[in-house]
Design a protein around this motif. Structure first.
Motif, PDB file in Angstrom:
ATOM      1  N   VAL A  79      34.440  43.529  36.965  1.00  0.00           N
ATOM      2  CA  VAL A  79      34.582  42.193  36.383  1.00  0.00           C
ATOM      3  C   VAL A  79      33.925  41.152  37.287  1.00  0.00           C
ATOM      4  CG1 VAL A  79      36.240  40.406  35.750  1.00  0.00           C
ATOM      5  CG2 VAL A  79      36.671  42.774  35.107  1.00  0.00           C
ATOM      6  N   CYS A  80      34.116  41.299  38.595  1.00  0.00           N
ATOM      7  CA  CYS A  80      33.501  40.364  39.553  1.00  0.00           C
ATOM      8  C   CYS A  80      31.982  40.455  39.501  1.00  0.00           C
ATOM      9  CB  CYS A  80      33.995  40.661  40.968  1.00  0.00           C
ATOM     10  SG  CYS A  80      35.738  40.302  41.235  1.00  0.00           S
ATOM     11  N   TYR A  81      31.457  41.695  39.456  1.00  0.00           N
ATOM     12  CA  TYR A  81      30.010  41.877  39.369  1.00  0.00           C
ATOM     13  C   TYR A  81      29.453  41.229  38.102  1.00  0.00           C
ATOM     14  CZ  TYR A  81      30.375  45.387  43.090  1.00  0.00           C
ATOM     15  OH  TYR A  81      30.607  46.037  44.268  1.00  0.00           O
ATOM     16  N   ALA A  82      30.146  41.458  36.991  1.00  0.00           N
ATOM     17  CA  ALA A  82      29.690  40.895  35.714  1.00  0.00           C
ATOM     18  C   ALA A  82      29.684  39.371  35.762  1.00  0.00           C
ATOM     19  CB  ALA A  82      30.593  41.389  34.582  1.00  0.00           C
ATOM     20  N   LEU A  83      30.724  38.807  36.347  1.00  0.00           N
ATOM     21  CA  LEU A  83      30.822  37.351  36.443  1.00  0.00           C
ATOM     22  C   LEU A  83      29.697  36.781  37.308  1.00  0.00           C
ATOM     23  CD1 LEU A  83      32.482  34.805  35.788  1.00  0.00           C
ATOM     24  CD2 LEU A  83      33.809  35.244  37.867  1.00  0.00           C
ATOM     25  N   ILE A  84      29.463  37.404  38.456  1.00  0.00           N
ATOM     26  CA  ILE A  84      28.417  36.922  39.368  1.00  0.00           C
ATOM     27  C   ILE A  84      27.038  37.069  38.741  1.00  0.00           C
ATOM     28  CG2 ILE A  84      27.271  37.375  41.571  1.00  0.00           C
ATOM     29  CD1 ILE A  84      30.022  38.105  42.693  1.00  0.00           C
ATOM     30  N   ASP A  85      26.787  38.223  38.119  1.00  0.00           N
ATOM     31  CA  ASP A  85      25.481  38.443  37.486  1.00  0.00           C
ATOM     32  C   ASP A  85      25.207  37.427  36.389  1.00  0.00           C
ATOM     33  OD1 ASP A  85      24.827  40.510  39.117  1.00  0.00           O
ATOM     34  OD2 ASP A  85      25.347  42.108  37.708  1.00  0.00           O
ATOM     35  N   ILE A 251      16.830  25.647  44.259  1.00  0.00           N
ATOM     36  CA  ILE A 251      16.994  26.976  43.665  1.00  0.00           C
ATOM     37  C   ILE A 251      17.546  27.968  44.682  1.00  0.00           C
ATOM     38  CG2 ILE A 251      15.690  28.996  42.847  1.00  0.00           C
ATOM     39  CD1 ILE A 251      15.946  27.160  40.608  1.00  0.00           C
ATOM     40  N   MET A 252      16.948  27.972  45.869  1.00  0.00           N
ATOM     41  CA  MET A 252      17.250  29.012  46.845  1.00  0.00           C
ATOM     42  C   MET A 252      18.649  28.884  47.438  1.00  0.00           C
ATOM     43  SD  MET A 252      14.837  31.137  46.860  1.00  0.00           S
ATOM     44  CE  MET A 252      15.690  32.082  48.104  1.00  0.00           C
ATOM     45  N   SER A 253      19.107  27.678  47.667  1.00  0.00           N
ATOM     46  CA  SER A 253      20.402  27.490  48.322  1.00  0.00           C
ATOM     47  C   SER A 253      21.555  28.131  47.542  1.00  0.00           C
ATOM     48  CB  SER A 253      20.661  25.996  48.544  1.00  0.00           C
ATOM     49  OG  SER A 253      21.910  25.787  49.155  1.00  0.00           O
ATOM     50  N   PRO A 254      21.727  27.824  46.246  1.00  0.00           N
ATOM     51  CA  PRO A 254      22.801  28.501  45.497  1.00  0.00           C
ATOM     52  C   PRO A 254      22.562  30.001  45.352  1.00  0.00           C
ATOM     53  CG  PRO A 254      22.011  26.549  44.329  1.00  0.00           C
ATOM     54  CD  PRO A 254      21.035  26.829  45.410  1.00  0.00           C
ATOM     55  N   CYS A 255      21.298  30.390  45.175  1.00  0.00           N
ATOM     56  CA  CYS A 255      21.005  31.811  44.958  1.00  0.00           C
ATOM     57  C   CYS A 255      21.279  32.645  46.205  1.00  0.00           C
ATOM     58  CB  CYS A 255      19.556  31.989  44.505  1.00  0.00           C
ATOM     59  SG  CYS A 255      19.258  31.417  42.821  1.00  0.00           S
ATOM     60  N   LEU A 256      20.974  32.108  47.372  1.00  0.00           N
ATOM     61  CA  LEU A 256      21.278  32.828  48.608  1.00  0.00           C
ATOM     62  C   LEU A 256      22.783  33.034  48.759  1.00  0.00           C
ATOM     63  CD1 LEU A 256      18.777  31.109  51.079  1.00  0.00           C
ATOM     64  CD2 LEU A 256      18.755  33.516  50.401  1.00  0.00           C
ATOM     65  N   LEU A 257      23.549  32.018  48.394  1.00  0.00           N
ATOM     66  CA  LEU A 257      25.010  32.138  48.451  1.00  0.00           C
ATOM     67  C   LEU A 257      25.505  33.191  47.468  1.00  0.00           C
ATOM     68  CD1 LEU A 257      27.773  31.143  49.447  1.00  0.00           C
ATOM     69  CD2 LEU A 257      27.672  29.367  47.678  1.00  0.00           C
ATOM     70  N   PHE A 260      24.671  36.712  48.675  1.00  0.00           N
ATOM     71  CA  PHE A 260      25.524  37.158  49.782  1.00  0.00           C
ATOM     72  C   PHE A 260      26.917  37.529  49.273  1.00  0.00           C
ATOM     73  CE2 PHE A 260      28.501  36.416  53.279  1.00  0.00           C
ATOM     74  CZ  PHE A 260      27.938  37.223  54.264  1.00  0.00           C
ATOM     75  N   ILE A 261      27.454  36.744  48.348  1.00  0.00           N
ATOM     76  CA  ILE A 261      28.768  37.070  47.771  1.00  0.00           C
ATOM     77  C   ILE A 261      28.705  38.402  47.038  1.00  0.00           C
ATOM     78  CG2 ILE A 261      30.472  36.366  46.043  1.00  0.00           C
ATOM     79  CD1 ILE A 261      29.812  33.458  46.753  1.00  0.00           C
ATOM     80  N   HIS A 262      27.631  38.598  46.277  1.00  0.00           N
ATOM     81  CA  HIS A 262      27.461  39.849  45.540  1.00  0.00           C
ATOM     82  C   HIS A 262      27.389  41.039  46.501  1.00  0.00           C
ATOM     83  CE1 HIS A 262      25.390  42.970  43.182  1.00  0.00           C
ATOM     84  NE2 HIS A 262      25.942  42.397  42.126  1.00  0.00           N
ATOM     85  N   PHE A 263      26.633  40.868  47.576  1.00  0.00           N
ATOM     86  CA  PHE A 263      26.508  41.954  48.548  1.00  0.00           C
ATOM     87  C   PHE A 263      27.839  42.204  49.262  1.00  0.00           C
ATOM     88  CE2 PHE A 263      25.555  43.422  52.898  1.00  0.00           C
ATOM     89  CZ  PHE A 263      24.947  44.633  52.588  1.00  0.00           C
ATOM     90  N   THR A 264      28.572  41.147  49.556  1.00  0.00           N
ATOM     91  CA  THR A 264      29.878  41.301  50.202  1.00  0.00           C
ATOM     92  C   THR A 264      30.831  42.099  49.323  1.00  0.00           C
ATOM     93  OG1 THR A 264      29.587  39.175  51.341  1.00  0.00           O
ATOM     94  CG2 THR A 264      31.824  40.057  51.221  1.00  0.00           C
ATOM     95  N   LEU A 265      30.860  41.785  48.028  1.00  0.00           N
ATOM     96  CA  LEU A 265      31.706  42.544  47.103  1.00  0.00           C
ATOM     97  C   LEU A 265      31.271  44.005  47.035  1.00  0.00           C
ATOM     98  CD1 LEU A 265      32.071  39.998  44.156  1.00  0.00           C
ATOM     99  CD2 LEU A 265      33.833  40.685  45.782  1.00  0.00           C
ATOM    100  N   TRP A 266      29.958  44.209  47.058  1.00  0.00           N
ATOM    101  CA  TRP A 266      29.431  45.580  47.029  1.00  0.00           C
ATOM    102  C   TRP A 266      29.906  46.360  48.258  1.00  0.00           C
ATOM    103  CZ3 TRP A 266      26.127  48.253  43.614  1.00  0.00           C
ATOM    104  CH2 TRP A 266      25.632  49.455  44.099  1.00  0.00           C
ATOM    105  N   VAL A 267      29.827  45.737  49.425  1.00  0.00           N
ATOM    106  CA  VAL A 267      30.235  46.410  50.668  1.00  0.00           C
ATOM    107  C   VAL A 267      31.737  46.686  50.663  1.00  0.00           C
ATOM    108  CG1 VAL A 267      30.423  46.137  53.169  1.00  0.00           C
ATOM    109  CG2 VAL A 267      28.326  45.467  52.004  1.00  0.00           C
TER     110      VAL A 267
END
Length: 383
Positions: A79-85, A251-257, A260-267
């Motif tokens: 659900v978190c992945y879907a929301l972030i994507d 564009i880059m500032s929100p996308c980098l955040l 990183f959140i997506h990668f943190t959830l993945w880890v």
């Protein structure tokens, strides 16, 4: 200027290449503009269609959630992945559009440095390296994913001959074959676009750095007298570069955040699965490799962003050194205006500027979270 650069390359026995005009109007960029909010009804329809296709990969998890009110850890993470994507995809739909692209090109054209051979060479060389890296990493990621998926399908069908189970598996993997290419192509294009605009920002700074260093070397050798017109022109270019990077940062500032959140959830998900779930060794290996590949992509993009800040510092340091080589009040005043500008860099979600130290701090926080996962699990068990 072009002939001078070419002559210098000839003296270095360097093969001259006819590098094209610098542009970020690539296939990935045209794809994202095609589904952007400024492409009229066609863009909106394509956006909705692709969004539906991308969300189909979460269909199995949605079905699992509807049948089981008590969400498992894996379902929650899905659900978190879907929301972030979806947030990521929607954000780019409304922000990376023809208006944004036009403003980037306008700021770039303001610099009037497309004639410079070294500048063109740097941009296209860095873009080629970036494309190759992105292609290799995504190809590896996709290969591991599909090999594991079809191996899992083969073992499940061999061990379970149930008709319902077979139909469900066929549906799942047919869905993956349809959704997978669209999803990976979309992510590949997004990564290419981000890398391109970051390299563009670096290139804009590189031109001024090269010219200032040449002025400094000439002043040290006593062969050249500093020209106030040249300093003023470079200051104006630095100001234009400031506007260019600020626009890119939108564009880059929100996308980098988000990345990183997506990668943190993945880890976190990977760590939980490795520590507490009974998962096949092949699946564990695949997830670890995919996590490493994602980390490589994230670090590569972050390094491009950090390099913008480094080149900005290098430029201002060169200006400061030049200020020590002149007694002219007019030139010193011009250099003072130069040094009064803030450093150029990309921010991390608007929280802080992305530098080498801040990046190491982020990954230290991520490491701390991963180490703390077992203690969280023990706390849940006691409850």
């Amino acid at each position: 200027m072009t002939s001078i650069n070419r002559h210098q390359c000839f003296l270095k026995n360097e093969d001259l290449k006819n590098y094209p005009k610098i542009s970020i109007n690539s296939i990935p960029s045209r794809y994202k503009l095609m589904i952007s909010s400024t492409n009229g009804a066609l863009g909106k329809c394509l956006f909705i269609l692709i969004a539906l296709v991308l969300n189909m990969k979460y269909l199995n998890f949605i079905l699992a959630i509807s049948s089981d009110p008590g969400l498992s850890v894996l379902s929650k993470s899905a659900v978190c992945y879907a929301l972030i994507d979806n947030i990521y995809f929607i954000f780019l739909h409304f922000n990376y559009n023809h208006e944004f692209f036009g403003q980037i090109e306008d700021y770039w054209n303001e610099l009037q440095i497309n004639f410079d051979y070294e500048t063109r060479k740097y941009f296209w060389t860095q873009q080629a390296i970036s494309r190759l890296f992105t292609l290799v990493t995504y190809t590896s990621y996709i290969a591991f994913n599909y090999i594991d998926s079809f191996y899992g399908w083969y073992t499940e069908t061999a061990n379970n001959s149930s008709k319902d189970s077979f139909i469900e598996d066929v549906f799942h993997y047919v869905l993956q074959i349809i959704v997978g290419p669209v999803s990976y192509f979309n992510k590949f294009c997004q990564t290419c676009i981000f890398n391109d605009i970051l390299i563009l920002a670096q290139t804009a700074l590189l031109f001024s750095v090269i010219k200032l260093k040449k002025l400094y070397i000439g002043s040290v050798r006593g062969k050249k007298i500093l020209n106030i017109d040249v300093i003023t022109d470079l200051r104006h270019k630095y100001l234009s570069t400031h506007r260019l990077v600020e626009k890119i940062n939108e564009i880059m500032s929100p996308c980098l955040l988000i990345m990183f959140i997506h990668f943190t959830l993945w880890v976190i998900h990977l760590s939980y699965a490795l520590l507490f779930l009974d998962v096949h060794q092949l699946i564990k290996f695949k997830r670890i490799i995919q996590c490493v590949i994602m980390l490589m992509i994230l670090v590569f993009m972050a390094s491009l962003a950090i390099r913008v800040h480094i080149k900005s510092q290098e430029l201002l340091m060169t200006v400061y050194k030049l200020s020590l080589k002149t007694d002219s009040i007019r030139i010193l005043s011009e250099m003072t205006l130069f040094l009064n500008y803030n450093e150029i860099g990309l921010s991390f979600g608007g929280l802080f500027m992305l530098t080498t130290s801040s990046l190491s701090t982020l990954f230290s926080i991520l490491t701390t979270i991963v180490i703390a996962i077992p203690s969280f699990n023990k706390h849940e068990d006691t409850d």
